[in-house]
Design a protein around this motif. Structure first.
Motif, PDB file in Angstrom:
ATOM      1  N   PRO A   1       0.945  -1.277   0.176  1.00  0.00           N
ATOM      2  CA  PRO A   1      -0.218   0.003   0.164  1.00  0.00           C
ATOM      3  C   PRO A   1       0.491   0.629   0.085  1.00  0.00           C
ATOM      4  O   PRO A   1       0.347   2.568  -0.451  1.00  0.00           O
ATOM      5  CB  PRO A   1      -0.921   0.076   1.736  1.00  0.00           C
ATOM      6  N   ALA A   2       2.118   1.404   0.642  1.00  0.00           N
ATOM      7  CA  ALA A   2       2.600   2.825   0.311  1.00  0.00           C
ATOM      8  C   ALA A   2       3.355   2.763  -0.648  1.00  0.00           C
ATOM      9  O   ALA A   2       4.769   2.239  -1.175  1.00  0.00           O
ATOM     10  CB  ALA A   2       3.923   2.289   1.820  1.00  0.00           C
ATOM     11  N   ASN A   3       2.502   3.901  -1.608  1.00  0.00           N
ATOM     12  CA  ASN A   3       3.224   3.495  -2.994  1.00  0.00           C
ATOM     13  C   ASN A   3       2.780   5.720  -2.927  1.00  0.00           C
ATOM     14  O   ASN A   3       2.972   6.283  -2.830  1.00  0.00           O
ATOM     15  CB  ASN A   3       2.858   2.821  -4.072  1.00  0.00           C
ATOM     16  N   PHE A   4       0.873   5.161  -4.277  1.00  0.00           N
ATOM     17  CA  PHE A   4       0.679   6.508  -4.023  1.00  0.00           C
ATOM     18  C   PHE A   4      -0.102   7.054  -2.815  1.00  0.00           C
ATOM     19  O   PHE A   4      -0.777   6.818  -2.153  1.00  0.00           O
ATOM     20  CB  PHE A   4      -0.437   6.350  -4.909  1.00  0.00           C
ATOM     21  N   GLY A   5       0.199   8.278  -3.436  1.00  0.00           N
ATOM     22  CA  GLY A   5      -0.514   9.451  -1.425  1.00  0.00           C
ATOM     23  C   GLY A   5       0.176  10.432  -1.691  1.00  0.00           C
ATOM     24  O   GLY A   5       0.502  11.553  -3.508  1.00  0.00           O
TER      25      GLY A   5
ATOM     26  N   ASP B   1      15.335   8.787  10.080  1.00  0.00           N
ATOM     27  CA  ASP B   1      14.874   7.187   9.354  1.00  0.00           C
ATOM     28  C   ASP B   1      13.019   6.858   9.542  1.00  0.00           C
ATOM     29  O   ASP B   1      12.750   6.113   8.715  1.00  0.00           O
ATOM     30  CB  ASP B   1      15.872   5.915   9.945  1.00  0.00           C
ATOM     31  N   VAL B   2      12.136   7.816  10.004  1.00  0.00           N
ATOM     32  CA  VAL B   2      10.910   7.269  10.649  1.00  0.00           C
ATOM     33  C   VAL B   2      10.061   8.169   9.911  1.00  0.00           C
ATOM     34  O   VAL B   2      10.054   9.401   9.734  1.00  0.00           O
ATOM     35  CB  VAL B   2      10.905   7.521  12.041  1.00  0.00           C
ATOM     36  N   ALA B   3       9.439   7.756   9.205  1.00  0.00           N
ATOM     37  CA  ALA B   3       8.000   8.601   8.483  1.00  0.00           C
ATOM     38  C   ALA B   3       6.643   7.999   8.292  1.00  0.00           C
ATOM     39  O   ALA B   3       6.482   6.591   8.020  1.00  0.00           O
ATOM     40  CB  ALA B   3       8.654   8.678   7.155  1.00  0.00           C
ATOM     41  N   TRP B   4       6.127   8.890   8.415  1.00  0.00           N
ATOM     42  CA  TRP B   4       4.462   7.796   8.169  1.00  0.00           C
ATOM     43  C   TRP B   4       4.146   8.457   6.613  1.00  0.00           C
ATOM     44  O   TRP B   4       4.102  10.155   5.712  1.00  0.00           O
ATOM     45  CB  TRP B   4       3.609   8.880   8.537  1.00  0.00           C
ATOM     46  N   VAL B   5       2.955   7.748   5.975  1.00  0.00           N
ATOM     47  CA  VAL B   5       2.287   8.022   5.114  1.00  0.00           C
ATOM     48  C   VAL B   5       1.327   7.371   4.689  1.00  0.00           C
ATOM     49  O   VAL B   5       0.752   7.090   5.611  1.00  0.00           O
ATOM     50  CB  VAL B   5       3.029   7.741   3.428  1.00  0.00           C
ATOM     51  N   VAL B   6       0.015   8.318   4.265  1.00  0.00           N
ATOM     52  CA  VAL B   6      -1.483   7.877   4.003  1.00  0.00           C
ATOM     53  C   VAL B   6      -1.627   7.308   2.675  1.00  0.00           C
ATOM     54  O   VAL B   6      -2.325   8.073   1.488  1.00  0.00           O
ATOM     55  CB  VAL B   6      -2.215   8.718   5.155  1.00  0.00           C
ATOM     56  N   PRO B   7      -1.277   5.848   1.972  1.00  0.00           N
ATOM     57  CA  PRO B   7      -1.633   5.586   0.590  1.00  0.00           C
ATOM     58  C   PRO B   7      -2.943   5.665   0.161  1.00  0.00           C
ATOM     59  O   PRO B   7      -4.353   5.622   1.587  1.00  0.00           O
ATOM     60  CB  PRO B   7      -1.725   4.166   1.113  1.00  0.00           C
ATOM     61  N   GLY B   8      -3.302   5.767  -1.031  1.00  0.00           N
ATOM     62  CA  GLY B   8      -4.437   5.827  -1.982  1.00  0.00           C
ATOM     63  C   GLY B   8      -4.309   5.410  -2.644  1.00  0.00           C
ATOM     64  O   GLY B   8      -3.044   4.939  -3.586  1.00  0.00           O
ATOM     65  N   ILE B   9      -5.033   5.398  -3.375  1.00  0.00           N
ATOM     66  CA  ILE B   9      -5.244   4.912  -5.398  1.00  0.00           C
ATOM     67  C   ILE B   9      -5.734   5.919  -6.243  1.00  0.00           C
ATOM     68  O   ILE B   9      -5.793   6.818  -5.941  1.00  0.00           O
ATOM     69  CB  ILE B   9      -6.378   3.759  -5.734  1.00  0.00           C
ATOM     70  N   SER B  10      -3.787   5.868  -6.870  1.00  0.00           N
ATOM     71  CA  SER B  10      -3.719   6.498  -7.793  1.00  0.00           C
ATOM     72  C   SER B  10      -4.426   6.106  -9.277  1.00  0.00           C
ATOM     73  O   SER B  10      -4.511   4.762  -9.578  1.00  0.00           O
ATOM     74  CB  SER B  10      -2.406   7.050  -8.438  1.00  0.00           C
TER      75      SER B  10
ATOM     76  N   VAL C   1      -7.171   8.196 -10.940  1.00  0.00           N
ATOM     77  CA  VAL C   1      -8.504   8.258 -10.813  1.00  0.00           C
ATOM     78  C   VAL C   1     -10.089   8.212  -9.788  1.00  0.00           C
ATOM     79  O   VAL C   1     -10.788   8.415 -10.029  1.00  0.00           O
ATOM     80  CB  VAL C   1      -9.274   8.390 -13.165  1.00  0.00           C
ATOM     81  N   VAL C   2      -9.319   6.662  -9.348  1.00  0.00           N
ATOM     82  CA  VAL C   2      -9.826   6.736  -8.448  1.00  0.00           C
ATOM     83  C   VAL C   2     -10.370   7.098  -7.220  1.00  0.00           C
ATOM     84  O   VAL C   2     -10.937   7.936  -6.584  1.00  0.00           O
ATOM     85  CB  VAL C   2      -9.695   5.065  -8.082  1.00  0.00           C
ATOM     86  N   ARG C   3      -8.955   7.461  -6.643  1.00  0.00           N
ATOM     87  CA  ARG C   3      -8.615   8.259  -5.477  1.00  0.00           C
ATOM     88  C   ARG C   3      -9.226   7.863  -4.060  1.00  0.00           C
ATOM     89  O   ARG C   3     -10.326   8.942  -3.786  1.00  0.00           O
ATOM     90  CB  ARG C   3      -8.672   9.955  -6.142  1.00  0.00           C
ATOM     91  N   VAL C   4      -9.509   6.713  -4.117  1.00  0.00           N
ATOM     92  CA  VAL C   4     -10.242   6.398  -1.820  1.00  0.00           C
ATOM     93  C   VAL C   4      -9.233   6.026  -1.332  1.00  0.00           C
ATOM     94  O   VAL C   4      -7.697   5.377  -2.434  1.00  0.00           O
ATOM     95  CB  VAL C   4     -11.046   5.656  -2.441  1.00  0.00           C
ATOM     96  N   ALA C   5      -8.990   5.416  -0.327  1.00  0.00           N
ATOM     97  CA  ALA C   5      -8.019   4.350   0.371  1.00  0.00           C
ATOM     98  C   ALA C   5      -8.260   3.233  -0.778  1.00  0.00           C
ATOM     99  O   ALA C   5      -8.586   3.141  -0.986  1.00  0.00           O
ATOM    100  CB  ALA C   5      -8.758   4.099   1.770  1.00  0.00           C
ATOM    101  N   VAL C   6      -6.634   3.136   0.247  1.00  0.00           N
ATOM    102  CA  VAL C   6      -6.573   0.582  -0.749  1.00  0.00           C
ATOM    103  C   VAL C   6      -7.562   0.152  -0.440  1.00  0.00           C
ATOM    104  O   VAL C   6      -7.034   0.398   1.243  1.00  0.00           O
ATOM    105  CB  VAL C   6      -5.212   0.870  -0.372  1.00  0.00           C
ATOM    106  N   ASP C   7      -8.095  -0.305  -1.625  1.00  0.00           N
ATOM    107  CA  ASP C   7      -8.767  -1.545  -1.329  1.00  0.00           C
ATOM    108  C   ASP C   7     -10.128  -0.614  -0.408  1.00  0.00           C
ATOM    109  O   ASP C   7     -10.677  -1.725   0.260  1.00  0.00           O
ATOM    110  CB  ASP C   7      -8.192  -2.494  -0.312  1.00  0.00           C
ATOM    111  N   GLN C   8     -10.086   0.541  -0.414  1.00  0.00           N
ATOM    112  CA  GLN C   8     -11.510   1.005   0.144  1.00  0.00           C
ATOM    113  C   GLN C   8     -11.239   1.078   2.325  1.00  0.00           C
ATOM    114  O   GLN C   8     -12.058   1.462   2.963  1.00  0.00           O
ATOM    115  CB  GLN C   8     -12.788   0.728   0.286  1.00  0.00           C
ATOM    116  N   SER C   9     -10.107   0.928   2.982  1.00  0.00           N
ATOM    117  CA  SER C   9      -8.925   0.704   3.780  1.00  0.00           C
ATOM    118  C   SER C   9      -8.122   1.056   3.825  1.00  0.00           C
ATOM    119  O   SER C   9      -7.334   1.096   3.995  1.00  0.00           O
ATOM    120  CB  SER C   9      -8.910  -1.105   3.755  1.00  0.00           C
ATOM    121  N   LEU C  10      -8.943   2.153   5.214  1.00  0.00           N
ATOM    122  CA  LEU C  10      -8.509   3.194   5.270  1.00  0.00           C
ATOM    123  C   LEU C  10      -6.944   2.701   6.181  1.00  0.00           C
ATOM    124  O   LEU C  10      -7.366   1.663   7.623  1.00  0.00           O
ATOM    125  CB  LEU C  10      -9.008   4.412   6.255  1.00  0.00           C
ATOM    126  N   CYS C  11      -5.270   3.297   5.828  1.00  0.00           N
ATOM    127  CA  CYS C  11      -3.735   2.827   6.946  1.00  0.00           C
ATOM    128  C   CYS C  11      -3.085   3.946   6.902  1.00  0.00           C
ATOM    129  O   CYS C  11      -3.479   5.032   6.012  1.00  0.00           O
ATOM    130  CB  CYS C  11      -3.655   0.727   6.331  1.00  0.00           C
TER     131      CYS C  11
END
Lengths: 90, 361
Positions: free
Chosen positions: B251-255, B266-275, B277-287
């Motif tokens: 999941p840690a890719n688009f966002g 060395d410690v970082a956070w992201v909040v992934p989504g789907i690139s 045209v869909v633009r929702v949480a990956v698998d509609q599961s927020l992480c």
């Protein structure tokens, strides 16, 4: 002299706005005249290039002005000029 | 580091303030500019000035400042001059105020603002006047190689000032890439080597990249992270080379948003989504994904976040950290908070407008 009337929504930012008599011959002149009375209001109506903001309309009587870029439409003595917002939001 | 007990949210319907009370519970305090979109809300710690960058639907972009967070003063927003053009024949006008930064601890009252259509503005009098930073506006790449990404025109969304040297800073532009100055903005160099834009004819081009957000480690400013349109990247040498550290299959890719630990680069956070045209949480599961090893590996944390029915996306400025506490706001008006470095989350509000920015102050 023409008279300028404003959408009520501009009164949120300029509470003293009232229908105002103006001498300007073009809408551009009129906007400058209003700016001299209410500092900063021009920036609510036009962008820095002088073009009417996308969601702002100006009527002279019942007619929308034609020149949104340079505001060269002319107003004459008894005209009423309305500075309105477009019907958008949400 | 002073405790940050106020949370400012720039939302589509105003600046929403939460405060931490004596029982360490965050509670709603008030809303400023009700009904007006706020793109950025922050406090300049060097002057104590509160700033709100507004994007009226009808009346253009405005800036408000406050000395106490109670009463606000509107000041004239940055303006382009006659003759400034986005492209030949396209006049430049301020479309969005999208980035704010203090120019450094040794320059109190000097601020930088990034805009669409791609101009960087500087004020040396705490906002009384602004000047376009001509050197980057006149960069030879701008008219021919910069373009809009998600917006009509190129836009500056990231400004990172080196805490060791305020004449050294970086800007991030969608779509142009990362640029560095070492002389207070007199000259600029592109710093996008290593990025890979799969939407460009030459994906490795140094101009035309789409960093969604660039953040700098405050304890090791040579380390920067970026959530890019085409992955997650990190540099350890001040942008001379970026390394792809995203998960190709995970999941840690688009966002859009990325945050770096205040004390560990060395410690970082992201909040992934789907690139794209869909633009929702990956698998509609927020992480929320966290790396503890500089991007070598990622863990995804889901406890307390909606799974299977989420439409949330987190905009680029809508994730922030203070100490072990993180918060993010979403496009669907949810606000989540974690007190253990993102491993468990609690819903603070499900009734907000679309959230543009989140900042602890």
């Amino acid at each position: 002299m023409a008279i300028v009337k404003f959408t009520a929504n501009l009164k949120r930012f300029y509470p003293d706005l009232q229908p105002t008599q103006v001498k300007g011959e073009t809408v551009s002149d009129v906007v400058d005249e209003i700016e001299a009375m209410h500092k900063g209001i021009k920036d609510y109506i036009v962008d820095e290039s002088g073009e009417l903001r996308k969601h702002v309309n100006i009527f002279i009587g019942n007619e929308l002005i034609k020149d949104r870029k340079a505001l060269t439409d002319r107003a004459s003595g008894n005209d009423e000029i309305y500075i309105m917002q477009a019907l958008s939001g949400g | 580091m002073a405790a940050k007990n106020t949370l400012l949210l720039g939302t589509r319907k105003g600046l929403v303030v939460y405060k931490k009370n004596g029982q360490s519970k965050w509670t709603y305090d008030r809303t400023h500019f009700l009904g007006i979109p706020v793109t950025i809300a922050t406090i300049d710690t060097h002057t104590g000035t509160w700033w709100a960058l507004l994007d009226h639907g009808h009346w253009g972009c405005k800036i408000h400042r406050s000395s106490d967070g109670q009463t606000w003063e509107e000041i004239e927003a940055p303006k382009y001059a006659d003759g400034d053009e986005v492209k030949d024949g396209v006049p430049a006008v301020t479309k969005l105020l999208w980035a704010f930064a203090s120019a450094g601890a040794d320059k109190p009252g000097e601020i930088l603002i990034g805009t669409e259509p791609g101009g960087l503005f500087r004020s040396k009098d705490n906002g009384d006047s602004f000047e376009l930073v001509r050197s980057i506006w006149d960069h030879p790449s701008r008219k021919e190689q910069w373009f809009g990404g998600g917006r009509d025109h190129p836009a500056i969304h990231s400004i990172n000032v080196d805490p060791r040297d305020s004449n050294h800073f970086y800007i991030g532009i969608s779509c142009a890439g990362v640029f560095e100055t070492t002389d207070g903005g007199a000259t600029w160099e592109p710093r996008s080597k290593g990025l890979n834009a799969d939407f460009l004819p030459d994906p490795s081009s140094e101009i035309g990249q789409d960093p969604h957000l660039v953040v700098m480690s405050q304890v090791d400013p040579d380390v920067m992270w970026q959530q890019n349109h085409c992955g997650i990247y990190k540099t350890t040498n001040g942008g001379k080379l970026w390394q792809d550290v995203g998960q190709k299959e995970g999941p840690a890719n688009f966002g859009f948003a990325v945050a770096v630990h205040e004390e560990d680069p060395d410690v970082a956070w992201v909040v992934p989504g789907i690139s794209d045209v869909v633009r929702v949480a990956v698998d509609q599961s927020l992480c929320v994904c966290r790396t503890d090893d500089g991007g070598e590996s990622w863990k995804d944390f889901r406890s307390g976040l909606p799974q299977n029915d989420s439409f949330d996306i987190v905009f680029r400025h809508a994730l922030d950290i203070t100490g072990d506490t993180l918060a993010f706001g979403t496009t669907t008006g949810n606000l989540y908070l974690s007190d253990n470095l993102g491993e468990n989350w609690g819903l603070m509000s499900a009734n907000l407008p679309m959230v543009h920015s989140v900042e602890f102050v």
